[in-house]
Design a protein around this motif. Structure first.
Motif, PDB file in Angstrom:
ATOM      1  N   SER A  95      11.650  91.469  41.015  1.00 13.20           N
ATOM      2  CA  SER A  95      11.041  90.715  42.108  1.00 13.20           C
ATOM      3  C   SER A  95      11.225  91.427  43.443  1.00 13.20           C
ATOM      4  O   SER A  95      10.301  91.469  44.276  1.00 13.20           O
ATOM      5  CB  SER A  95      11.661  89.313  42.175  1.00 13.20           C
ATOM      6  OG  SER A  95      11.301  88.562  41.041  1.00 13.20           O
ATOM      7  N   VAL A 104       3.595  89.906  48.521  1.00 14.58           N
ATOM      8  CA  VAL A 104       3.618  88.549  47.972  1.00 14.58           C
ATOM      9  C   VAL A 104       2.204  87.985  47.966  1.00 14.58           C
ATOM     10  O   VAL A 104       1.459  88.145  48.932  1.00 14.58           O
ATOM     11  CB  VAL A 104       4.542  87.633  48.808  1.00 14.58           C
ATOM     12  CG1 VAL A 104       4.545  86.219  48.233  1.00 14.58           C
ATOM     13  CG2 VAL A 104       5.945  88.186  48.863  1.00 14.58           C
ATOM     14  N   GLY A 105       1.839  87.348  46.891  1.00 14.69           N
ATOM     15  CA  GLY A 105       0.519  86.737  46.770  1.00 14.69           C
ATOM     16  C   GLY A 105       0.387  86.120  45.397  1.00 14.69           C
ATOM     17  O   GLY A 105       1.297  86.218  44.558  1.00 14.69           O
ATOM     18  N   TRP A 106      -0.775  85.511  45.143  1.00 14.58           N
ATOM     19  CA  TRP A 106      -0.920  84.818  43.866  1.00 14.58           C
ATOM     20  C   TRP A 106      -0.895  85.771  42.682  1.00 14.58           C
ATOM     21  O   TRP A 106      -0.286  85.477  41.650  1.00 14.58           O
ATOM     22  CB  TRP A 106      -2.207  83.977  43.876  1.00 14.58           C
ATOM     23  CG  TRP A 106      -3.471  84.795  43.937  1.00 14.58           C
ATOM     24  CD1 TRP A 106      -4.157  85.143  45.041  1.00 14.58           C
ATOM     25  CD2 TRP A 106      -4.167  85.354  42.820  1.00 14.58           C
ATOM     26  NE1 TRP A 106      -5.256  85.903  44.724  1.00 14.58           N
ATOM     27  CE2 TRP A 106      -5.291  86.037  43.349  1.00 14.58           C
ATOM     28  CE3 TRP A 106      -3.986  85.349  41.437  1.00 14.58           C
ATOM     29  CZ2 TRP A 106      -6.193  86.707  42.544  1.00 14.58           C
ATOM     30  CZ3 TRP A 106      -4.887  86.013  40.629  1.00 14.58           C
ATOM     31  CH2 TRP A 106      -5.980  86.678  41.175  1.00 14.58           C
ATOM     32  N   TRP A 107      -1.551  86.935  42.813  1.00  9.72           N
ATOM     33  CA  TRP A 107      -1.578  87.836  41.661  1.00  9.72           C
ATOM     34  C   TRP A 107      -0.249  88.569  41.499  1.00  9.72           C
ATOM     35  O   TRP A 107       0.189  88.877  40.374  1.00  9.72           O
ATOM     36  CB  TRP A 107      -2.743  88.825  41.771  1.00  9.72           C
ATOM     37  CG  TRP A 107      -2.628  89.847  42.880  1.00  9.72           C
ATOM     38  CD1 TRP A 107      -3.110  89.747  44.140  1.00  9.72           C
ATOM     39  CD2 TRP A 107      -1.994  91.140  42.783  1.00  9.72           C
ATOM     40  NE1 TRP A 107      -2.818  90.881  44.857  1.00  9.72           N
ATOM     41  CE2 TRP A 107      -2.133  91.756  44.046  1.00  9.72           C
ATOM     42  CE3 TRP A 107      -1.326  91.814  41.759  1.00  9.72           C
ATOM     43  CZ2 TRP A 107      -1.622  93.026  44.315  1.00  9.72           C
ATOM     44  CZ3 TRP A 107      -0.819  93.083  42.025  1.00  9.72           C
ATOM     45  CH2 TRP A 107      -0.965  93.672  43.282  1.00  9.72           C
ATOM     46  N   GLN A 108       0.457  88.835  42.611  1.00  4.89           N
ATOM     47  CA  GLN A 108       1.780  89.433  42.518  1.00  4.89           C
ATOM     48  C   GLN A 108       2.749  88.478  41.806  1.00  4.89           C
ATOM     49  O   GLN A 108       3.553  88.893  40.970  1.00  4.89           O
ATOM     50  CB  GLN A 108       2.321  89.772  43.915  1.00  4.89           C
ATOM     51  CG  GLN A 108       1.572  90.893  44.613  1.00  4.89           C
ATOM     52  CD  GLN A 108       0.474  90.377  45.523  1.00  4.89           C
ATOM     53  OE1 GLN A 108      -0.069  89.305  45.270  1.00  4.89           O
ATOM     54  NE2 GLN A 108       0.136  91.130  46.560  1.00  4.89           N
ATOM     55  N   LEU A 109       2.639  87.197  42.162  1.00  9.93           N
ATOM     56  CA  LEU A 109       3.481  86.196  41.486  1.00  9.93           C
ATOM     57  C   LEU A 109       3.217  86.187  39.985  1.00  9.93           C
ATOM     58  O   LEU A 109       4.152  86.155  39.176  1.00  9.93           O
ATOM     59  CB  LEU A 109       3.198  84.816  42.088  1.00  9.93           C
ATOM     60  CG  LEU A 109       4.040  83.643  41.581  1.00  9.93           C
ATOM     61  CD1 LEU A 109       4.288  82.637  42.693  1.00  9.93           C
ATOM     62  CD2 LEU A 109       3.349  82.939  40.397  1.00  9.93           C
ATOM     63  N   ALA A 110       1.930  86.234  39.602  1.00 16.62           N
ATOM     64  CA  ALA A 110       1.568  86.212  38.177  1.00 16.62           C
ATOM     65  C   ALA A 110       2.132  87.424  37.454  1.00 16.62           C
ATOM     66  O   ALA A 110       2.676  87.313  36.345  1.00 16.62           O
ATOM     67  CB  ALA A 110       0.050  86.151  38.034  1.00 16.62           C
ATOM     68  N   MET A 138      11.406  83.935  40.650  1.00 12.12           N
ATOM     69  CA  MET A 138      10.460  83.322  41.581  1.00 12.12           C
ATOM     70  C   MET A 138      11.126  82.920  42.894  1.00 12.12           C
ATOM     71  O   MET A 138      10.518  82.978  43.964  1.00 12.12           O
ATOM     72  CB  MET A 138       9.799  82.109  40.925  1.00 12.12           C
ATOM     73  CG  MET A 138       8.871  82.449  39.762  1.00 12.12           C
ATOM     74  SD  MET A 138       7.473  83.525  40.248  1.00 12.12           S
ATOM     75  CE  MET A 138       8.103  85.155  39.777  1.00 12.12           C
ATOM     76  N   LEU A 142       9.645  84.210  46.459  1.00 11.49           N
ATOM     77  CA  LEU A 142       9.045  83.249  47.388  1.00 11.49           C
ATOM     78  C   LEU A 142       9.922  82.932  48.597  1.00 11.49           C
ATOM     79  O   LEU A 142       9.405  82.479  49.618  1.00 11.49           O
ATOM     80  CB  LEU A 142       8.719  81.946  46.644  1.00 11.49           C
ATOM     81  CG  LEU A 142       7.710  82.076  45.485  1.00 11.49           C
ATOM     82  CD1 LEU A 142       7.541  80.759  44.766  1.00 11.49           C
ATOM     83  CD2 LEU A 142       6.364  82.581  46.003  1.00 11.49           C
TER      84      LEU A 142
END
Length: 370
Positions: A95, A104-110, A138, A142
């Motif tokens: 992470s 950081v973003g939605w696809w990075q989180l996925a 996570m 975040l």
């Protein structure tokens, strides 16, 4: 039954269920006390090291990772603790690398979540462990990065793993109590099963044989629980200076577990045959006495888990049965479908003798000629 009587019976049943639920809850609390003390001490030490010694202003990862690694799992083996520490730390490192490289973003989180879950499943077979590692990963992704750089949280994770391993050795949960409880449940299940087998043979009672077979089938869950708790106890005793003196008793328990595991397998096969045999309505008191003698030996063997010197008595009881495992001696003139039961008992008695510490070759030598 009148409506009033049915209502009274239902109220009594609900009252008994509440009492059982309360007792189970208290049992859970009592059994969780050692783990609770261990987790509280470990989390406090991890916080002190990260915050007071290393100067990390917000060592949340040190505390949460310590709690996640130790948990309330029955499996308290150092290897399991180490695997958890490595997997969670790896998820946190991934992470933090992602924060630097891809942001950081939605696809990075996925991406990071998927990699963390897969790596966790590679490291440990425990599904809850994979979820704990993903949660920690996570949190890192975040939460705002701490003062001093993102990799401070990786250092906190390493601190947590080291503290968890140290506490596992120096403040062990003493899983012997759980192993002893699992052993008692297994022995009790076998004794109850043998009581039903003897009753089925003595009274030609097929339902008793069916009950015995059902009880024997349920012994697998007791064996699995006992095997897990005993593995944990042995692993901790090897590294803990406070529990090492119990290694001899735990190894004896492992020997008994192996013998009773095989005994349960043999008894399932034998009892299945007996359930068909007693359908002819013929009483077989001699066979019933044979099973009662085996039951007495298993009872003594179970007691040897608390008093290892009783293993010698159990060995003598099983050895006294060996000459009877010849149908010509025990059941002269019996039909084949009855005498075969005596033949099926031969490997069972060998395994039980081995469980008392007798070498297998010596145990087989006690068998009468087939």
């Amino acid at each position: 039954m009148s409506a009033a009587r049915r209502d009274a019976s239902a109220r009594l049943e609900r009252k008994l269920n509440r009492r059982l639920d309360a007792r189970a809850a208290l049992d859970r609390v009592r059994e969780s006390l050692p783990a609770t003390v261990q987790i509280v001490v470990a989390a406090t030490i991890a916080y002190f090291i990260s915050h007071d010694l290393l100067g990390h202003s917000s060592p949340a990862i040190a505390v949460t990772v310590t709690i996640s690694i130790l948990g309330f799992s029955r499996d308290a083996r150092p290897r399991r603790v180490l695997d958890s520490a490595v997997g969670i730390t790896l998820g946190i490192v991934l992470s933090e690398i992602a924060l630097i490289v891809i942001g950081v973003g939605w696809w990075q989180l996925a991406v990071v979540l998927g990699i963390t879950l897969l790596v966790s499943r590679l490291v440990s077979p425990s599904a809850p462990f994979a979820i704990a590692a993903a949660v920690q990963s996570m949190l890192v992704l975040l939460m705002p990065p701490p003062e001093g750089g993102v990799f401070l949280r990786s250092i906190d994770a390493v601190v947590a793993g080291a503290v968890a391993l140290t506490v596992t050795a120096l403040i062990p949960r003493d899983p012997r109590r759980i192993a002893d409880r699992d052993a008692r449940r297994m022995v009790s299940a076998l004794l109850e099963s043998l009581d039903s087998v003897a009753a089925a043979l003595r009274e030609a009672h097929e339902p008793a044989a069916s009950l015995a077979l059902e009880r024997l089938r349920r012994t697998q869950k007791h064996l699995d629980a006992w095997n897990e708790s005993l593995d944990s106890a042995l692993a901790i005793a090897r590294i803990s200076p406070f529990l090492r003196r119990h290694l001899g008793a735990l190894r004896h328990q492992a020997q008994v577990l192996g013998g009773l595991d095989l005994a349960a397998r043999h008894l399932r096969v034998i009892t299945r045959r007996i359930s068909f045999l007693v359908r002819d309505g013929q009483q077989r008191p001699v066979l019933a006495e044979l099973f009662e003698s085996i039951r007495a030996g298993i009872d003594t063997l179970g007691q040897s888990l608390r008093k290892p010197e009783l293993a010698t008595d159990a060995r003598a009881q099983f050895a006294a049965i060996m000459p009877l495992l010849d149908p010509a001696v025990t059941l002269p003139g019996a039909a084949f479908n009855t005498s075969i039961v005596v033949h099926l008992l031969r490997p069972l008695l060998v395994d039980l003798l081995v469980a008392t510490g007798m070498p297998a070759a010596e145990a087989r030598a006690l068998l009468p000629p087939a």
